[in-house]
Write a protein that holds these residues in place. Structure first.
Motif, PDB file in Angstrom:
ATOM      1  N   ALA A 251       0.852  -1.195   0.000  1.00  8.94           N
ATOM      2  CA  ALA A 251       0.000   0.000   0.000  1.00  8.94           C
ATOM      3  C   ALA A 251       0.883   1.239   0.000  1.00  8.94           C
ATOM      4  CB  ALA A 251      -0.909  -0.003   1.229  1.00  8.94           C
ATOM      5  N   TRP A 252       0.292   2.364  -0.363  1.00  5.16           N
ATOM      6  CA  TRP A 252       1.024   3.627  -0.324  1.00  5.16           C
ATOM      7  C   TRP A 252       0.043   4.765  -0.092  1.00  5.16           C
ATOM      8  CZ3 TRP A 252       0.870   0.451  -4.628  1.00  5.16           C
ATOM      9  CH2 TRP A 252       0.049   0.867  -5.685  1.00  5.16           C
ATOM     10  N   ALA A 253       0.580   5.891   0.360  1.00  2.00           N
ATOM     11  CA  ALA A 253      -0.222   7.098   0.585  1.00  2.00           C
ATOM     12  C   ALA A 253       0.575   8.298   0.090  1.00  2.00           C
ATOM     13  CB  ALA A 253      -0.564   7.255   2.062  1.00  2.00           C
ATOM     14  N   THR A 265       4.998  17.602   1.197  1.00  3.99           N
ATOM     15  CA  THR A 265       4.457  16.465   0.450  1.00  3.99           C
ATOM     16  C   THR A 265       5.062  15.205   1.034  1.00  3.99           C
ATOM     17  OG1 THR A 265       4.238  17.750  -1.586  1.00  3.99           O
ATOM     18  CG2 THR A 265       4.306  15.360  -1.808  1.00  3.99           C
ATOM     19  N   SER A 266       4.250  14.188   1.222  1.00  3.63           N
ATOM     20  CA  SER A 266       4.756  12.913   1.729  1.00  3.63           C
ATOM     21  C   SER A 266       4.297  11.784   0.808  1.00  3.63           C
ATOM     22  CB  SER A 266       4.274  12.643   3.159  1.00  3.63           C
ATOM     23  OG  SER A 266       2.868  12.477   3.191  1.00  3.63           O
ATOM     24  N   LEU A 267       5.156  10.793   0.674  1.00  2.00           N
ATOM     25  CA  LEU A 267       4.826   9.572  -0.067  1.00  2.00           C
ATOM     26  C   LEU A 267       5.340   8.406   0.752  1.00  2.00           C
ATOM     27  CD1 LEU A 267       3.793   7.981  -2.442  1.00  2.00           C
ATOM     28  CD2 LEU A 267       5.880   8.556  -3.705  1.00  2.00           C
ATOM     29  N   LEU A 268       4.420   7.655   1.344  1.00  2.00           N
ATOM     30  CA  LEU A 268       4.772   6.551   2.238  1.00  2.00           C
ATOM     31  C   LEU A 268       4.330   5.227   1.639  1.00  2.00           C
ATOM     32  CD1 LEU A 268       3.677   8.035   5.701  1.00  2.00           C
ATOM     33  CD2 LEU A 268       5.885   8.254   4.544  1.00  2.00           C
ATOM     34  N   TYR A 269       5.162   4.195   1.856  1.00  2.00           N
ATOM     35  CA  TYR A 269       4.866   2.847   1.356  1.00  2.00           C
ATOM     36  C   TYR A 269       4.906   1.836   2.503  1.00  2.00           C
ATOM     37  CZ  TYR A 269       5.767   4.364  -3.508  1.00  2.00           C
ATOM     38  OH  TYR A 269       5.729   4.971  -4.728  1.00  2.00           O
ATOM     39  N   VAL A 311       8.253   1.343   7.407  1.00  2.00           N
ATOM     40  CA  VAL A 311       7.680   2.236   6.392  1.00  2.00           C
ATOM     41  C   VAL A 311       8.799   2.824   5.535  1.00  2.00           C
ATOM     42  CG1 VAL A 311       6.412   4.386   6.011  1.00  2.00           C
ATOM     43  CG2 VAL A 311       5.679   2.799   7.814  1.00  2.00           C
ATOM     44  N   ARG A 312       8.591   2.805   4.230  1.00  2.00           N
ATOM     45  CA  ARG A 312       9.529   3.424   3.293  1.00  2.00           C
ATOM     46  C   ARG A 312       8.871   4.662   2.690  1.00  2.00           C
ATOM     47  NH1 ARG A 312      12.290   0.831   5.814  1.00  2.00           N
ATOM     48  NH2 ARG A 312      13.570  -0.974   5.269  1.00  2.00           N
ATOM     49  N   GLY A 313       9.685   5.605   2.226  1.00  2.00           N
ATOM     50  CA  GLY A 313       9.091   6.760   1.587  1.00  2.00           C
ATOM     51  C   GLY A 313       9.936   7.997   1.708  1.00  2.00           C
ATOM     52  N   LEU A 314       9.288   9.153   1.556  1.00  2.00           N
ATOM     53  CA  LEU A 314      10.013  10.425   1.593  1.00  2.00           C
ATOM     54  C   LEU A 314       9.078  11.537   2.024  1.00  2.00           C
ATOM     55  CD1 LEU A 314       9.081  12.288  -1.087  1.00  2.00           C
ATOM     56  CD2 LEU A 314      10.399  10.539  -2.262  1.00  2.00           C
ATOM     57  N   ASP A 348      -3.598   5.101   9.149  1.00  2.00           N
ATOM     58  CA  ASP A 348      -4.725   5.106   8.207  1.00  2.00           C
ATOM     59  C   ASP A 348      -4.538   4.047   7.130  1.00  2.00           C
ATOM     60  OD1 ASP A 348      -5.899   7.209   9.530  1.00  2.00           O
ATOM     61  OD2 ASP A 348      -5.201   8.751   8.125  1.00  2.00           O
ATOM     62  N   MET A 349      -3.328   3.973   6.590  1.00  2.00           N
ATOM     63  CA  MET A 349      -3.022   2.978   5.547  1.00  2.00           C
ATOM     64  C   MET A 349      -3.244   1.566   6.055  1.00  2.00           C
ATOM     65  SD  MET A 349       0.288   3.740   3.170  1.00  2.00           S
ATOM     66  CE  MET A 349       1.363   4.316   4.454  1.00  2.00           C
ATOM     67  N   LEU A 350      -2.740   1.287   7.260  1.00  2.00           N
ATOM     68  CA  LEU A 350      -2.849  -0.061   7.815  1.00  2.00           C
ATOM     69  C   LEU A 350      -4.304  -0.413   8.129  1.00  2.00           C
ATOM     70  CD1 LEU A 350       0.294  -0.091  10.138  1.00  2.00           C
ATOM     71  CD2 LEU A 350      -0.012  -1.287   7.966  1.00  2.00           C
TER      72      LEU A 350
END
Length: 621
Positions: A251-253, A265-269, A311-314, A348-350
């Motif tokens: 999943a990602w957000a 801006t965030s992008l999480l995986y 969690v991975r992302g930036l 929220d993603m989980l």
């Protein structure tokens, strides 16, 4: 200085051989890795130029691909930070990375599985040798005068010599094997760049034989693009670039916050499986941090708590200075606000995954459940949300770890007002524990906890939906009242003298001996005192070298068991003492403990058998 020949580090040689063979079926990733390295070099120069603008000058940062069919070479060129001689040795001769040995030990010999592991580790520059039988690197550090030339065939050695390069940056020249010459075709290079590197936020150009350059990518940071123009495969390709993970993310957000007190801006995986170094304490954690599209640091641990380290992302923000350091991140109010928002987004993603895709959530829990449970201990503010996401084994589920606390509470029978659990060294030990017998008979479900962290979890998560959590291995009056039997008073009269003798025989080893209402099949069990530490937590702390407050267990006896009845009827003091030791030893073994005197236990058992007791009458468990 003349040409110098050096040997690769042993781990580097081993990785080279494994990588070349394991990744042979996915050879095109070499270009993704080298373009990524070139982009990183440009990001580093942009960051250093904040403090020293002269390093950057007026050049536009870019990456160029230069195929040469006549020479059979493909050059990947950048005008980034470049390298000194010492940096060339460190970066191209060794794998200066924590966890290298552990990574190599995790390889199984299965080509497919090893390919995935190698992807997690990050193949980087060494992927060159998948397609090239010789690699030449020409590099010059920004601000330095001398260039360095590095060359190797990927076997056991490399050479170093001083060289000349007019501009800063690095050129990686691949001398392609004959069968890999299709990587010189412009259409092939264009397809690979668009597949793997379209998201990179600086130009990637293809230079033809006439010297003309053609742009191959959008040259726009992936996370700045509108979500409406991005597809699932775009997000997955970026995840692969970001994490070096060849398996799709679960999943990602992708969120942009503007206005108010924050702009970022965030992008999480959420990955689908655990990396090999998840438990490596030396391995850095955290998401990438950008400030106004300028790369600042690779792993900003301050932006997410340790219990979300999977969690991975930036994050790209306009609310931090470009010269921000790790020291400035600590205790920074803006960072604290972003961190709180990222935690909420991850939860929220989980929650969405658990509700809408339970099979995928089961994969997540299998990989990262133990890590997520750390949040129950560390993050009281989010404890309720984390607790809802936790999954457990129980006496009602034969194999899968899928019982939520909400499910448990929803099916509690009338007369049960607490959530019962049992903590044990392993799932098998929990399932076979005598502590469960009375609860099974009454139809009470019991959660089975076997992770080391569970002892700390139940110490902090004391209730859920206003139902207290209670250990079935504790000498609690509440537990006794739930499974009390009608024969309790009669048995207490019959065994009053036996319990007194047993307490004397095992003095200093047990707090007391008493009759049990929880046992229906086993003869004995050990329980912790109502206010004492659990026996498993005591053992964990003891093994860790911690000072454990002294407490003795309570020995409970099943008055209906033939072996306990034999104890009651034994008049001889020596035989009684032998049988008492035998019962205590059984109780220790039943909970997965170790006997202080195994040989003595066996001798007593043999003596009792040889003294005339029929084996069929002595039921040992």
């Amino acid at each position: 200085m003349t040409t110098e020949t050096r040997e690769f580090q042993a781990e580097t040689r081993q990785l080279l051989q494994l990588m070349i063979h394991s990744l042979y079926s996915n050879k095109e990733i070499f270009l993704r890795e080298l373009v990524s390295n070139a982009s990183d070099a440009c990001d580093k120069l942009r960051f250093l130029a904040i403090a020293d603008p002269a390093l950057l000058g007026g050049d536009e940062l870019a990456v160029e691909l230069v195929p040469d069919e006549a020479a059979g070479t493909l050059t990947i060129r950048d005008n980034g930070i470049g390298m000194t001689r010492e940096e060339v040795i460190e970066n191209l001769g060794t794998i200066a990375r924590s966890g290298t040995r552990k990574f190599l030990e995790s390889l199984s010999g299965d080509q497919k599985k090893d390919s995935q592991l190698i992807g997690q580790f990050g193949v980087g520059f060494y992927s060159s040798f998948i397609v090239a039988d010789k690699v030449t690197v020409l590099t010059r550090r920004a601000g330095a005068g001398e260039a360095v030339r590095w060359e190797s065939n990927g076997e056991g050695e490399f050479t170093l010599e001083p060289s000349f390069k007019q501009d800063r940056g690095t050129e990686v020249i691949l001398h392609l094997r004959e069968e890999e010459r299709d990587f010189l075709q412009p259409w092939r290079l264009q397809a690979i760049v668009r597949k793997y590197s379209d998201h990179i936020g600086l130009p990637i150009r293809l230079r033809n034989e006439k010297g003309e350059a053609e742009a191959l990518n959008q040259a726009r940071a992936f996370w700045t693009r509108p979500k409406s123009e991005l597809k699932d495969e775009d997000y997955q390709h970026f995840y692969e670039h970001l994490s070096h993970d060849h398996q799709p993310a679960l999943a990602w957000a992708h969120n942009r916050v503007e206005g108010g007190s924050l702009e970022y801006t965030s992008l999480l995986y959420i990955p689908s499986h655990a990396p090999f170094d998840l438990w490596d304490r030396e391995q850095g954690r955290g998401v990438q941090l950008y400030v106004k599209r300028v790369f600042i640091m690779d792993k900003a641990a301050e932006l997410l708590p340790p219990w979300l380290r999977f969690v991975r992302g930036l994050v790209d923000t306009a609310d931090l200075p470009l010269n921000v350091s790790r020291e400035l991140l600590q205790g920074n109010r803006t960072v604290d606000k972003i961190r709180a928002a990222l935690v909420k987004r991850a939860l929220d993603m989980l929650e969405d995954l658990a509700e809408k895709r339970p099979e995928d959530y089961a994969k997540f829990w299998q990989a990262f459940g133990v890590v997520l449970k750390e949040g129950l201990v560390d993050d009281h503010a989010n404890q309720e949300r984390i607790a809802r996401l936790c999954r457990f084994h129980s006496t009602l589920e034969a194999s899968e770890q899928k019982v939520s606390l909400a499910d448990y509470v929803a099916r509690m029978p009338e007369g049960q007002d607490k959530i019962y659990y049992l903590s044990a060294e392993s799932l098998a030990a929990a399932r076979g524990s005598p502590h469960l017998e009375g609860f099974r008979k009454r139809g009470f479900e019991v959660l089975l906890l076997s992770d080391r962290i569970d002892e700390w979890v139940v110490a902090h998560l004391t209730q859920f939906q206003e139902r207290k959590l209670e250990s079935v291995a504790r000498a609690s009056k509440d537990i006794e009242s739930k499974i009390e039997t009608a024969d309790k008073a009669r048995h207490e009269n019959e065994y009053a003298g036996t319990l007194k003798r047993l307490g004397e025989a095992l003095q200093g080893r047990i707090e007391a001996a008493r009759l049990s209402v929880r046992l229906t099949e086993s003869p004995v069990c050990l329980v912790a005192g109502e206010q004492a530490l659990s026996r498993r937590l005591e053992e964990i702390l003891r093994k860790a070298g911690e000072a454990v407050p002294g407490s003795l267990p309570v020995l409970e006896l099943n008055p209906e068991h033939a072996l306990v009845q034999r104890l009651r009827d034994t008049a001889d003091d020596a035989a009684f003492a032998d049988l008492a030791e035998l019962l205590l030893g059984q109780a220790v073994l039943a909970e997965g403990g170790q006997l202080p005197d195994p040989a003595g236990f066996v001798q007593r058992l043999n003596r009792l058998l040889l003294e005339g007791a029929a084996p069929s009458r002595i039921v040992l468990g």
